[in-house]
Motif scaffolding. Structure first.
Motif, PDB file in Angstrom:
ATOM      1  N   UNK A   1      89.637  29.880  99.835  1.00 37.61           N
ATOM      2  CA  UNK A   1      89.938  29.539  99.113  1.00 37.61           C
ATOM      3  C   UNK A   1      89.822  27.908  98.300  1.00 37.61           C
ATOM      4  N   UNK A   2      90.202  26.991  98.699  1.00 36.26           N
ATOM      5  CA  UNK A   2      90.079  25.363  98.334  1.00 36.26           C
ATOM      6  C   UNK A   2      90.640  24.938  99.921  1.00 36.26           C
ATOM      7  N   UNK A   3      91.098  23.135  99.055  1.00 30.63           N
ATOM      8  CA  UNK A   3      91.868  22.723 100.350  1.00 30.63           C
ATOM      9  C   UNK A   3      92.939  22.230  99.844  1.00 30.63           C
ATOM     10  N   UNK A   4      93.616  21.871 100.137  1.00 30.04           N
ATOM     11  CA  UNK A   4      95.081  21.371 100.965  1.00 30.04           C
ATOM     12  C   UNK A   4      95.145  20.203 101.139  1.00 30.04           C
ATOM     13  N   UNK A   5      95.603  18.826 100.288  1.00 30.72           N
ATOM     14  CA  UNK A   5      95.199  18.016 101.557  1.00 30.72           C
ATOM     15  C   UNK A   5      97.020  17.430 101.082  1.00 30.72           C
ATOM     16  N   UNK A   6      97.814  16.530 102.214  1.00 24.44           N
ATOM     17  CA  UNK A   6      98.849  16.559 102.293  1.00 24.44           C
ATOM     18  C   UNK A   6      98.956  14.828 102.717  1.00 24.44           C
TER      19      UNK A   6
ATOM     20  N   UNK B   1      96.127  19.403  95.844  1.00 25.81           N
ATOM     21  CA  UNK B   1      94.354  19.591  95.106  1.00 25.81           C
ATOM     22  C   UNK B   1      94.236  18.163  95.793  1.00 25.81           C
ATOM     23  N   UNK B   2      92.982  17.516  95.655  1.00 27.99           N
ATOM     24  CA  UNK B   2      92.186  16.224  96.339  1.00 27.99           C
ATOM     25  C   UNK B   2      91.490  15.908  94.608  1.00 27.99           C
TER      26      UNK B   2
ATOM     27  N   UNK C   1      96.743   9.160 102.940  1.00 33.94           N
ATOM     28  CA  UNK C   1      96.142  10.893 103.589  1.00 33.94           C
ATOM     29  C   UNK C   1      96.571  10.806 104.795  1.00 33.94           C
ATOM     30  N   UNK C   2      97.372  12.296 105.259  1.00 33.26           N
ATOM     31  CA  UNK C   2      98.009  13.066 106.249  1.00 33.26           C
ATOM     32  C   UNK C   2      97.446  13.654 107.286  1.00 33.26           C
ATOM     33  N   UNK C   3      96.815  14.850 106.107  1.00 31.30           N
ATOM     34  CA  UNK C   3      96.423  16.056 107.255  1.00 31.30           C
ATOM     35  C   UNK C   3      96.085  16.553 105.720  1.00 31.30           C
ATOM     36  N   UNK C   4      94.648  18.187 105.990  1.00 33.01           N
ATOM     37  CA  UNK C   4      94.354  18.770 105.501  1.00 33.01           C
ATOM     38  C   UNK C   4      94.468  20.568 105.327  1.00 33.01           C
ATOM     39  N   UNK C   5      95.192  20.752 104.778  1.00 34.60           N
ATOM     40  CA  UNK C   5      94.872  22.772 105.399  1.00 34.60           C
ATOM     41  C   UNK C   5      93.590  23.270 104.086  1.00 34.60           C
TER      42      UNK C   5
END
Length: 262
Positions: A120-125, A220-221, A233-237
């Motif tokens: 669906x989309x990217x989530x960034x931490x 969300x980016x 930026x740490x990680x992406x799911x």
């Protein structure tokens, strides 16, 4: 040593917390307890000889949406199909829910695609250390269920009521944000706002309350306020969905509640 799938119970929180620590996840014991409390009949454990070695939780937001979280297997027990079996148990329990979502690590994506989930989309931490600053004048928390439902796509007021007991505030009854502890850090989110300006005020309010603390922020980016506040930026799911396409408005969401809650 016998294996069996059973319900994950609050008495399992110490084992579940140890499991997430072994995997390097940041959930607290309270996060585990909340996940189980929200849907006691939809959380599952793989029990091997009386020890919890894998878990999957689910939260029902009515019949519109359910959220899968805590899909976790102890490193020594991976590759045995435990995650698939627990996921299937959760999905069977959610068969009358129109849409099921989750936030997937790269490791988990192949399994979820096999189970019918699509990207669906990217989530960034993003991670940062809150810098000391003057306190921000803010309003007391005011529930805004319609704003949140328009943003999220389903009624998660029961979850928000629980999170609001920890730390929450509003801006002129048009925006709100919350925060809570994580293992070794703090979390900003969820934050829902019709404007970037109000969301920024809420972020600054939270950071001012936690000077020198490390804070994580899932977002969300396209709504990234964290970078302008010195976060890195740490990680992406990948957010994935199964079932009916759910109408939501990501433009209103400036911080997510967490990978386990949505």
């Amino acid at each position: 040593m016998s294996n069996r799938i059973r319900m994950l119970e609050t008495s399992d929180v110490p084992q579940s917390f140890a499991l997430s620590q072994a995997a390097g996840w940041n959930q607290t014991s309270e996060d585990w307890r909340l996940a189980i409390d929200m849907n006691p009949d939809g959380c599952f454990a793989m029990d091997v000889g009386g020890v919890v070695v894998a878990t999957t939780t689910s939260i029902r937001y009515g019949t519109d949406l359910a959220w899968i979280g805590m899909v976790l297997t102890h490193p020594e027990f991976r590759g045995r199909g435990f995650a698939r079996a627990l996921m299937q148990s959760a999905l069977d329990r959610l068969e009358n829910v129109e849409t099921v979502k989750l936030d997937a690590t790269e490791m988990g994506q192949p399994l979820y695609r096999q189970l019918g989930f699509v990207d669906e989309c990217i989530i960034e931490r993003w991670l940062g250390v809150a810098q000391p600053s003057a306190s921000i004048s803010i309003d007391e928390f005011s529930p805004q269920p319609m704003l949140d439902k328009n943003a999220f796509g389903a009624d998660r007021s029961a979850l928000l009521q629980r999170l609001a007991q920890i730390e929450a505030a509003s801006v002129r009854d048009i925006a709100f944000a919350m925060g809570r502890p994580c293992a070794g850090t703090g979390r900003f989110g969820p934050c829902v706002s019709p404007s970037k300006e109000a969301a920024l005020v809420l972020a600054q309010w939270f950071l001012a309350r936690h000077p020198h603390e490390q804070i994580l922020w899932d977002l969300f980016p396209e709504n990234n306020l964290a970078q302008s506040l010195g976060f890195e930026f740490s990680r992406r799911v990948t957010r994935m969905a199964r079932g009916r396409t759910l109408k939501s408005n990501r433009a209103l969401i400036y911080a997510c509640a967490g990978f386990e809650f949505g």
